[in-house]
Design a protein around this motif. Structure first.
Motif, PDB file in Angstrom:
ATOM      1  N   PHE A   1      33.155  86.855 115.187  1.00 26.32           N
ATOM      2  CA  PHE A   1      33.332  85.628 115.961  1.00 26.32           C
ATOM      3  C   PHE A   1      32.075  85.264 116.729  1.00 26.32           C
TER       4      PHE A   1
ATOM      5  N   GLU B   1      41.910  90.688 119.184  1.00 26.35           N
ATOM      6  CA  GLU B   1      42.258  89.617 120.112  1.00 26.35           C
ATOM      7  C   GLU B   1      42.066  90.051 121.553  1.00 26.35           C
TER       8      GLU B   1
ATOM      9  N   LYS C   1      38.348  90.102 122.279  1.00 26.61           N
ATOM     10  CA  LYS C   1      37.815  88.737 122.309  1.00 26.61           C
ATOM     11  C   LYS C   1      38.214  88.039 123.606  1.00 26.61           C
TER      12      LYS C   1
ATOM     13  N   TYR D   1      37.499  74.542 114.145  1.00 26.13           N
ATOM     14  CA  TYR D   1      37.307  74.540 112.686  1.00 26.13           C
ATOM     15  C   TYR D   1      38.439  73.860 111.921  1.00 26.13           C
TER      16      TYR D   1
ATOM     17  N   HIS E   1      35.005  80.971 118.086  1.00 28.62           N
ATOM     18  CA  HIS E   1      35.337  80.640 116.706  1.00 28.62           C
ATOM     19  C   HIS E   1      35.315  81.900 115.834  1.00 28.62           C
ATOM     20  N   TRP E   2      36.332  82.060 114.998  1.00 25.81           N
ATOM     21  CA  TRP E   2      36.330  83.057 113.925  1.00 25.81           C
ATOM     22  C   TRP E   2      35.175  82.726 112.982  1.00 25.81           C
ATOM     23  N   ASN E   3      34.464  83.766 112.502  1.00 23.53           N
ATOM     24  CA  ASN E   3      33.202  83.529 111.801  1.00 23.53           C
ATOM     25  C   ASN E   3      33.244  83.910 110.329  1.00 23.53           C
TER      26      ASN E   3
ATOM     27  N   TRP F   1      50.148  85.156 114.759  1.00 27.32           N
ATOM     28  CA  TRP F   1      48.841  85.803 114.634  1.00 27.32           C
ATOM     29  C   TRP F   1      48.776  87.149 115.368  1.00 27.32           C
TER      30      TRP F   1
ATOM     31  N   GLY G   1      32.232  80.012 112.232  1.00 21.86           N
ATOM     32  CA  GLY G   1      31.822  80.033 113.633  1.00 21.86           C
ATOM     33  C   GLY G   1      30.347  79.725 113.814  1.00 21.86           C
TER      34      GLY G   1
ATOM     35  N   HIS H   1      40.032  76.515 107.184  1.00 19.34           N
ATOM     36  CA  HIS H   1      38.974  76.225 108.143  1.00 19.34           C
ATOM     37  C   HIS H   1      37.883  75.393 107.477  1.00 19.34           C
TER      38      HIS H   1
ATOM     39  N   SER I   1      39.320  77.648 122.145  1.00 17.84           N
ATOM     40  CA  SER I   1      39.319  78.954 121.498  1.00 17.84           C
ATOM     41  C   SER I   1      40.034  78.876 120.158  1.00 17.84           C
ATOM     42  N   GLU I   2      39.311  79.203 119.093  1.00 17.12           N
ATOM     43  CA  GLU I   2      39.872  79.259 117.733  1.00 17.12           C
ATOM     44  C   GLU I   2      40.544  77.926 117.370  1.00 17.12           C
TER      45      GLU I   2
END
Length: 205
Positions: free
Chosen positions: A180, A27, A30, A116, A144-146, A19, A156, A152, A112-113
């Motif tokens: 996020f 990142e 975040k 989902y 969370h990624w939104n 990633w 988020g 997923h 974290s992440e």
């Protein structure tokens, strides 16, 4: 976890950081916001399941007297161990949560992440174990990624709404933007009382 392990194993095949967690500005920003959301400068014992390749682990370590980082993918665990070998307070383990969960209590848990990837029954179990492992007054941070992603099960925003309904957790702070959602919770005290904020506990409020 509802997402098959093979999905992650394929992602990590021959790649240390699939990633690009170290390189991407998203990142880095975040992670900076995650660290800024921690209500105390130092935590006694922290748990970071789903640590991936340990990028956030290295950043959390200076804020923890002890930090247990875990992932279900062996290659990710190996990478995190290499990246944190110079940090005596960090332990790295291979765990598949929520079925495998460490013993003991933590005053900080970071999700974290991660959430989902679980269907509702597994998500409920994971959150129950999380809350049960937090010391009274302890801190939970979730990120969370939104955006919708095929792998997923939730966005988020959906997870943020779900977390605010979890018994035993008190929402302390929330940061929501297009990409996020970040939330910080406290574990309520015995009897359901809300713990004092760090500033109030220091007599500064």
């Amino acid at each position: 976890m509802s997402t098959p392990a093979g999905y992650f194993e394929d992602m990590y095949q021959g790649v240390d950081d699939p990633w690009h967690l170290k390189e991407r500005w998203y990142e880095q920003r975040k992670y900076a916001l995650t660290l800024a959301s921690l209500p105390k400068p130092l935590f006694r014992s922290a748990f970071e399941p789903g640590c991936s390749v340990g990028q956030l682990t290295r950043l959390l370590a200076p804020r923890c007297e002890r930090l247990l980082a875990a992932d279900r993918i062996a290659s990710a665990v190996d990478t995190t161990r290499r990246r944190t070998a110079d940090l005596a307070q960090v332990e790295v383990a291979r765990l598949a949560v929520p079925e495998e969960w460490p013993e003991g209590r933590f005053d900080l848990i970071v999700l974290s992440e991660l959430l989902y990837y679980f269907d509702e029954p597994q998500l409920a179990e994971l959150l129950s174990r999380t809350t049960g492992s937090l010391e009274p007054g302890g801190t939970l941070v979730t990120v969370h990624w939104n955006h919708p992603v095929p792998e997923h099960l939730y966005t988020g925003t959906q997870l943020a709404d779900r977390l605010t309904q979890e018994p035993g957790l008190l929402l302390r702070a929330e940061h929501m933007e297009e990409d996020f959602v970040l939330q910080t919770f406290s574990r309520v005290l015995p009897g359901g009382a809300a713990p004092l904020s760090p500033a109030a506990a220091e007599g500064l409020a």
